[in-house]
Design an enzyme around this catalytic site. Structure first.
Site, PDB file in Angstrom:
ATOM      1  CE  LYS A 114      16.881  23.683  61.406  1.00 47.71           C
ATOM      2  NZ  LYS A 114      16.770  25.109  61.762  1.00 47.71           N
TER       3      LYS A 114
ATOM      4  CB  THR B 259      14.753  27.484  59.627  1.00 47.59           C
ATOM      5  OG1 THR B 259      15.953  27.037  60.252  1.00 47.59           O
ATOM      6  CG2 THR B 259      14.098  26.306  58.905  1.00 47.59           C
TER       7      THR B 259
ATOM      8  CE  LYS C  47      10.390  28.888  60.911  1.00 48.70           C
ATOM      9  NZ  LYS C  47      11.748  29.401  61.064  1.00 48.70           N
TER      10      LYS C  47
END
Lengths: 294, 294
Positions: free
Chosen positions: A173, A98, A241
């Site tokens: 995502k 990701t 993150k």
């Protein structure tokens, strides 16, 4: 047509079981990982250890990267000893990390100069999903290339959605992560509030789960909170993150996300006190803490 | 033992179908409502119209109130011409409105002085749940009294949870509303972000619904947002009424709820522009609006 040879880069808690599932499905596979010991299970399952991403890609038809963050993907694909050194016409790269949708597009351009197509295909479903080959895969890139690698993705996931052109998988995502963090806020504030009011939490969970308050987090994480279990299904460090990627992207496309920003700030307080390796359900502790002097 | 006679007070979009379901289940029922015309369906189903809450309660074993807010419940139960004037030993009041847990306890004390027990039993499930007798009912009060009225509640709901002593039903409903508002924020920020990024919303919904981002709101309200349908399943005005109860209670028990407070403020902007009668999914419009100048 024999099955493609795969170069798999990254053997973390997600990558290792995914590579093993590819071997189980009959694909031949080279494995590279920064830390060789982490690749042990993949090697035992028949993976061929190689010394660099470029070496992994040399005889591979398809390269899969599953590493942590944007700079990691840039390094293994475009850096010294990176996949780019072996890139050629017809090779397909699938990045399942990701990372930034914008950087994904830039990497795609660099690979395209060598005739190599990039598909971004980040995943959702956690370690259990990786082990059981039940990941949700959000893919961006040309439909034709996706068609060629679909059997590979099907060996790792149960739902593969083509989200659009390159970068769309990453973007989807990030949308997923926006929605997830709110459901974690939902159970964190809900349960902290119930607790402060003296309600029985098991009963509260039973009364609320079936109705409009229902969420995947309420079903899966609230019982952990009630049991005092803060082991990670997904780690605070990784959630933060991902939320940084979200907020960077939100600024870029000029879409303020006040709720996500607040949740990110509250969750960062867990990292501040050294709880970055806890599961994201530990956010409830931050909310509880706000009322600690009552 | 013949079925109890019920006094039903309130014939709104929830109360009217609930009263009709009680008549269908064979209970005898008196009906009172501020606006008689709203009670028409209940009268047609066999309800006996009466001119005041006190008159409704005079020959009733059980009184059910289903009105809007805390002052409304206080008025019909304790005010002039209120139920209190007919209250007596053995009578049971069930308040199915969503109101202040604290005031609920005070009303319970006032009724107890006449030997009447109060059960707070707020509901979740919306108008469809009321019509189909599939409400979730969160009940607070003595177990013995709840046992006596359980067949009545079962004629209106499919899940009846005993949450604890009086006030616990209301408190559990407020926890429910805290959790709900976050899932509405979840889909509002998620879809506004997806839209600003140029993603196809149907595809995004398909890619995210099955996984960790899943929620009742994502399944039920996100398709309405995508279709541009802002008709109410639950109205902004009522959600804000409930969130005011939440924040009042949160202050009282000293449990800060920053996410809920933010969501309440953002949602109040819909009321400010005259959209209080829209469904809560209209919150997406507020988030979109934040990025309107992009």
């Amino acid at each position: 047509m024999s099955k493609q040879r795969i170069a798999f880069i990254g053997a973390g808690i997600m990558g290792a079981p995914m590579a093993v599932n590819l071997l189980k499905a009959g694909f031949r596979l080279n494995i590279f990982s920064r830390t060789k010991s982490k690749a042990q299970a993949v090697i035992e399952a028949g993976g061929v250890w190689v010394e660099s991403p470029a070496a992994a890609a040399a005889d591979a038809d398809v390269v899969i990267t599953c590493v942590t963050d944007t700079p990691d993907v840039e390094a293994v694909l475009l850096g010294a000893g990176g996949v780019i050194e072996s890139a050629r016409q017809g090779m397909i790269c699938i990045d399942m990390s990701t990372i930034s949708p914008q950087v994904t597009k830039q990497i795609s351009s660099s690979l395209a100069a060598k005739g190599t197509v990039l598909i971004d295909a980040p995943i959702s479903g956690g370690q259990v999903g990786a082990i059981e080959a039940k990941l949700s895969i959000m893919a961006g890139g040309p439909a034709e290339a996706l068609k060629k690698v679909r059997p590979i993705l099907e060996a790792m996931g149960k739902s593969i959605t083509h989200c659009g052109r390159v970068g769309s998988g990453q973007m989807t995502k990030l949308v997923n992560q926006v929605m997830v963090i709110h459901t974690i806020m939902s159970i964190s504030e809900g349960l902290a509030f119930a607790e402060a009011a003296g309600l029985d939490l098991e009963t509260t969970l039973a009364a609320t789960s079936a109705g409009a308050a229902g969420s995947h987090s309420l079903t899966n994480l609230a019982p952990k909170i009630i049991a005092g279990d803060f082991k990670p299904a997904f780690m605070v460090d990784l959630q933060l993150k991902d939320l940084k990627l979200v907020m960077d992207c939100a600024r870029q496309i000029k879409q303020p996300l006040p709720g996500t920003a607040l949740a990110e700030q509250l969750m960062s307080s867990l990292q501040a006190v050294g709880r970055g390796k806890d599961g994201t359900q530990a956010l409830v502790e931050v909310i509880r803490h706000l009322g600690q002097n009552r």
